[in-house]
Enzyme design. Structure first.
Site, short mmCIF file in Angstrom:
data_model
loop_
_atom_site.label_atom_id
_atom_site.label_comp_id
_atom_site.label_asym_id
_atom_site.label_seq_id
_atom_site.Cartn_x
_atom_site.Cartn_y
_atom_site.Cartn_z
N HIS A 209 0.85 -1.21 0.00
CA HIS A 209 0.00 0.00 0.00
C HIS A 209 0.88 1.26 0.00
O HIS A 209 0.61 2.22 -0.71
CB HIS A 209 -0.88 0.05 1.26
CG HIS A 209 -1.93 -1.01 1.35
ND1 HIS A 209 -2.06 -1.85 2.42
CD2 HIS A 209 -2.94 -1.37 0.50
CE1 HIS A 209 -3.09 -2.67 2.25
NE2 HIS A 209 -3.64 -2.41 1.09
N ARG B 221 -1.93 -5.67 -8.51
CA ARG B 221 -0.76 -6.50 -8.23
C ARG B 221 -0.48 -7.48 -9.36
O ARG B 221 0.62 -7.66 -9.81
CB ARG B 221 -0.97 -7.29 -6.95
CG ARG B 221 -0.74 -6.47 -5.72
CD ARG B 221 -1.39 -7.08 -4.53
NE ARG B 221 -2.83 -6.93 -4.60
CZ ARG B 221 -3.64 -7.16 -3.61
NH1 ARG B 221 -3.17 -7.59 -2.47
NH2 ARG B 221 -4.94 -6.99 -3.73
P1 ADP Z 1 -9.88 -3.71 -0.55
O1 ADP Z 1 -10.51 -4.52 0.54
O2 ADP Z 1 -10.69 -2.56 -1.02
O3 ADP Z 1 -9.27 -4.54 -1.67
P2 ADP Z 1 -7.23 -3.44 0.44
O4 ADP Z 1 -6.79 -2.74 1.66
O5 ADP Z 1 -7.05 -4.91 0.41
O6 ADP Z 1 -8.70 -3.01 0.19
O7 ADP Z 1 -6.50 -2.81 -0.81
C1 ADP Z 1 -6.70 -1.47 -1.20
C2 ADP Z 1 -6.08 -1.27 -2.56
O8 ADP Z 1 -4.68 -1.50 -2.46
C3 ADP Z 1 -6.59 -2.22 -3.64
O9 ADP Z 1 -6.62 -1.50 -4.86
C4 ADP Z 1 -5.53 -3.28 -3.70
O10 ADP Z 1 -5.46 -3.88 -4.99
C5 ADP Z 1 -4.29 -2.48 -3.39
N1 ADP Z 1 -3.24 -3.29 -2.81
C6 ADP Z 1 -3.31 -4.12 -1.76
N2 ADP Z 1 -2.13 -4.74 -1.52
C7 ADP Z 1 -1.28 -4.26 -2.47
C8 ADP Z 1 0.09 -4.52 -2.81
N3 ADP Z 1 0.81 -5.42 -2.16
N4 ADP Z 1 0.61 -3.85 -3.83
C9 ADP Z 1 -0.14 -2.97 -4.53
N5 ADP Z 1 -1.42 -2.69 -4.30
C10 ADP Z 1 -2.00 -3.33 -3.28
#
Ligand code: ADP
Length: 161
Positions: free
Chosen positions: A17, A90
């Site tokens: 994130h 990802r």
């Molecule tokens: P949600 O439950 O809305 O998917 P997350 O907290 O899991 O929320 O993720 C928020 C955003 O961050 C999403 O767009 C997700 O694809 C992205 N995300 C999560 N982990 C990663 C990562 N390791 N690298 C890049 N983007 C990520």
């Protein structure tokens, strides 16, 4: 003023994130990391705890605000007069869900633009669930999350036992 909204569960925030936030601040004047509820997920941390962890781990990145919202993302985006929604991609496995969400949101609000950013490839296998899973079994997750999140996870899982 270009405002980007990065919505998500962030339960907890990971280095993946943070990678997306660092890329987003290069494109927007202000990036709002917006914590929300996800009915498909039972969170480990409260919204307040998640906000605090995000604030702590993004303190050194300029032009980042942290907030939370309930309800429809499109309503929040219009309230904030934001330019775009930021999401992380990802791998191809993210694509179908993200594609559906972006199109539904555009159907709900014609002006809504979703921007997808790719993290460094070292974060492509990382998500909050796997971090929690490893931490539950006392595995070391210090290379996946900021330091403050690592200690919060250890404290949280200790009290949960
Ligand atoms: P949600 O439950 O809305 O998917 P997350 O907290 O899991 O929320 O993720 C928020 C955003 O961050 C999403 O767009 C997700 O694809 C992205 N995300 C999560 N982990 C990663 C990562 N390791 N690298 C890049 N983007 C990520």
């Amino acid at each position: 003023m270009k405002i980007g909204i990065y919505p998500g569960t962030f339960d907890p925030i990971t280095n993946g994130h943070i990678d997306i936030i660092k890329r987003a601040v290069l494109l927007f004047d202000d990036v709002i990391v917006a914590v929300t509820t996800n009915s498909a997920k039972t969170p480990l941390f409260s919204i307040e705890e998640r906000i605090e962890m995000i604030k702590d781990s993004t303190r050194k990145i300029k032009n980042v605000d942290v907030d939370s919202f309930h309800g429809l993302l499109v309503d929040y985006v219009s309230k904030k007069e934001a330019t775009a929604v930021i999401r992380g991609l990802r791998a191809t496995s993210d694509f179908e869900f993200e594609f559906q969400m972006a199109l539904i949101n555009r159907k709900l609000s014609n002006n809504l633009v979703t921007v997808f950013l790719m993290p460094h490839e070292k974060y492509t296998y990382l998500n909050s669930s796997i971090v929690k899973e490893v931490a539950t079994f006392e595995g070391d997750v210090s290379c996946f999350v900021p330091e403050n999140v690592n200690s919060k996870l250890i404290d949280k899982l200790k009290t949960a036992c």
